[in-house]
Write an enzyme that holds these catalytic residues in place. Structure first.
Site, short mmCIF file in Angstrom:
data_model
loop_
_atom_site.label_atom_id
_atom_site.label_comp_id
_atom_site.label_asym_id
_atom_site.label_seq_id
_atom_site.Cartn_x
_atom_site.Cartn_y
_atom_site.Cartn_z
N ASP A 1 -19.46 -19.39 -17.36
CA ASP A 1 -19.65 -18.46 -18.47
C ASP A 1 -19.75 -17.00 -18.01
OD1 ASP A 1 -22.04 -18.68 -17.23
OD2 ASP A 1 -23.23 -18.96 -19.06
N HIS B 1 -0.35 -6.08 1.90
CA HIS B 1 -1.37 -6.24 0.86
C HIS B 1 -2.61 -6.94 1.42
CE1 HIS B 1 1.99 -5.84 -2.37
NE2 HIS B 1 1.55 -4.69 -1.96
N ASP C 1 -6.09 1.98 1.93
CA ASP C 1 -5.37 2.25 0.69
C ASP C 1 -6.36 1.99 -0.43
OD1 ASP C 1 -3.72 2.36 -1.54
OD2 ASP C 1 -2.11 1.18 -0.63
N ASP D 1 -4.27 6.75 -6.25
CA ASP D 1 -3.73 5.77 -5.30
C ASP D 1 -3.46 6.52 -3.99
OD1 ASP D 1 -2.46 3.69 -4.01
OD2 ASP D 1 -0.73 3.63 -5.37
N HIS E 1 9.02 -1.35 2.31
CA HIS E 1 8.74 -1.09 0.88
C HIS E 1 9.37 0.24 0.46
CE1 HIS E 1 5.52 1.86 1.81
NE2 HIS E 1 5.05 1.01 2.70
N HIS F 1 5.99 5.03 -6.71
CA HIS F 1 6.01 4.40 -8.03
C HIS F 1 5.34 5.36 -9.00
CE1 HIS F 1 1.76 3.48 -7.19
NE2 HIS F 1 2.14 3.09 -6.00
N HIS G 1 0.65 0.86 -10.81
CA HIS G 1 2.12 0.87 -10.85
C HIS G 1 2.45 1.09 -12.32
CE1 HIS G 1 2.25 -1.73 -6.94
NE2 HIS G 1 1.82 -0.52 -6.74
N GLU H 1 4.63 7.56 -0.57
CA GLU H 1 3.88 6.72 0.36
C GLU H 1 4.74 6.03 1.42
OE1 GLU H 1 2.37 3.02 -1.38
OE2 GLU H 1 2.90 3.80 -3.36
N TYR I 1 5.40 0.02 10.06
CA TYR I 1 4.56 -1.13 10.41
C TYR I 1 5.24 -1.89 11.53
CZ TYR I 1 3.45 0.30 5.68
OH TYR I 1 3.18 1.07 4.57
N ARG J 1 0.46 4.16 7.04
CA ARG J 1 1.00 4.59 5.75
C ARG J 1 0.22 5.84 5.35
NH1 ARG J 1 0.86 0.24 3.20
NH2 ARG J 1 -1.04 0.27 1.97
N GLU K 1 -0.21 8.12 1.85
CA GLU K 1 0.13 8.07 0.43
C GLU K 1 -0.61 9.15 -0.36
OE1 GLU K 1 -1.04 4.44 -1.62
OE2 GLU K 1 0.37 4.87 -3.24
N1 GLY Z 1 -2.15 0.60 -3.74
C1 GLY Z 1 -0.97 0.05 -4.26
C2 GLY Z 1 0.20 0.82 -3.87
O1 GLY Z 1 0.11 1.66 -3.01
O2 GLY Z 1 1.25 0.70 -4.42
MN MN Z 2 0.99 3.24 -4.25
MN MN Z 3 -1.71 2.59 -2.46
#
Ligand code: GLY
Ligand code: MN
Ligand code: MN
Length: 435
Positions: A35, A238, A255, A266, A345, A349, A356, A379, A383, A400, A402
């Protein structure tokens, strides 16, 4: 809260619809276990059009010569409010949020057929929520059953998200103000994390510093699950376990961004656990930073969506060749996508109510040109997993960087500039924190 922007958006949507009815429910509450519920988060489309944060609410917009906006929401209930919290109730919600009408949500199923009858079109996100779909279909079938009384059901169903997505792509002043706040709080959190990081601390301890800073500054939640990835974990895109020990000599990739009144930041920063980059770490870091700078130069009005990505890829591919990670020419590395071994990647975005965010990336067959008011992330990363042909000095380095960019009339504004990213700035901040 200023309700004017929400009323203005409803008016714009009603004008674009021209005719027909839109039905936009908010998100249901979700059970986590037995619950206990997940923390409640409203639906982004519903929130964009209402500012109303309670669950069990539905917006109905009736377009035409006399446009109306109608809210269905929970009734006041002393017992429920003692246990579970305050409710506006239809009467007050109508006044505070500026709807033309408001009714108890318990009356929705009874009222929907009348609202749909004789309307040319229904604007509704069919397929998003099977339970709500069933209520919509039942209402449509009730209207169809009244055909001999002269009533007609809508002949077409449009996805209401298509119209709202087009609006959400370009942020208004109210949205930009919230995104600035989310960005500022998230930058402070990244600075706090850099100051707190040290060998032998756990990734989750650093995550706790981020969450502490988000919440103490008034952000309601993280915008997504933070990634706090030391050493080789940074090569898992991720990674969210955040339960490993930080080792001297490793990099830490974070991140993380918070959500303020629904709007996300982000940000990714990568920095050395011990406070100083090693030679190979610095080489990779400076490469990603240069790729990001090249991408940011392409963020300006008229630039097609993929221009920042292509700019980042060119710099990264050349750098990978220079570092001995790839062989051959930069054109071949791009044509055959050899760079994807280390950069798999895309470079950004849309960002907004969803991390996103909503909105198509193409217009017909062409990449969408950027417009002032759009917000996107930039970003790039690199890697490097251990493997054949990969110089050992670079093994397990994952970087990375971003930032969040608001397209302006001239170019762009980096909303997240207050999170340090130059090598010297990062090393100085970390040295000062230790002193
Ligand atoms: N934190 C998700 C992305 O960078 O797209
Ligand atoms: Mn992002
Ligand atoms: Mn991110």
């Amino acid at each position: 809260m200023d309700m004017h922007p929400f009323a203005h958006r409803r008016a714009r949507l009603l004008a674009t619809m021209q005719a027909g009815v839109a039905v936009v429910p908010t998100a249901p509450e979700r059970i986590r276990n037995r619950d206990a519920h997940y923390p409640y988060r409203f639906d982004s489309y519903f929130h964009y059009l209402t500012g109303f944060a309670e669950p069990e609410a539905v917006l109905v917009l009736v377009a035409g010569a006399e446009p109306r906006s109608i809210l269905f929401c929970r009734e006041r209930n002393e017992e429920m409010e003692i246990w579970n919290g305050r409710r506006h109730g239809p009467e007050r919600a109508r006044e505070v949020f500026g709807f033309d009408e408001a009714h108890p949500v318990s009356e929705l199923d009874a009222k929907l057929p009348d609202l749909l009858a004789n309307q040319p079109a229904l604007h509704y996100a069919l397929g998003h929520d099977a339970d709500f779909d069933a209520r919509i279909l039942a209402a449509l079938n009730q209207v169809r059953g009244r055909v001999r009384t002269g009533q007609r059901a809508p002949a077409v169903i449009h996805d209401v998200r298509a119209l709202v997505d087009a609006m959400r792509l370009v942020k208004d002043e109210h949205e930009v103000a919230l995104m600035r706040r989310a960005a500022a709080i998230s930058c402070a959190a990244h600075r706090r994390a850099m100051a707190a990081a040290a060998p032998q601390r756990m990734e989750y301890e650093i995550e706790a510093e981020l969450l502490h800073e988000f919440r103490r500054a008034g952000a309601q939640a993280p915008a997504y699950t933070p990634i706090v990835a030391g050493g080789a974990n940074a090569c898992i895109l991720h990674y969210v376990e955040n339960d490993a020990r930080l080792e001297a000599g490793d990099l830490l990739l974070i991140d993380a961004g918070c959500e303020v009144d629904g709007y996300a930041a982000d940000i990714t920063r990568t920095f050395p656990v011990s406070g100083r980059f090693s030679g190979p770490q610095r080489d990779v870091y400076e490469l990603v930073l240069a790729a990001q700078a090249a991408a940011i130069t392409e963020v300006r009005p008229g630039s097609p969506w993929d221009a920042p990505h292509n700019a980042a890829v060119r710099v990264l591919a050349q750098g990978m060749i220079d570092l001995g990670l790839l062989e051959g020419s930069v054109d071949a590395a791009i044509e055959y996508q050899a760079y994807r071994r280390f950069y798999m990647h895309r470079t950004g975005h849309w960002l907004g109510l969803d991390v996103h965010d909503a909105g198509d990336y193409k217009v017909a067959e062409a990449w969408r040109p950027l417009l002032p008011g759009m917000v996107l992330t930039v970003e790039p990363g690199c890697y490097i997993r251990p493997g054949e042909g990969v110089p050992e000095a670079f093994w397990n380095i994952g970087v990375r960087i971003e930032d969040d960019a608001l397209v302006t009339a001239q170019g762009c504004e980096i909303l997240t500039a207050a999170a340090p990213k130059q090598v010297a700035e990062i090393e100085a901040l970390m040295a000062a924190a230790r002193a």
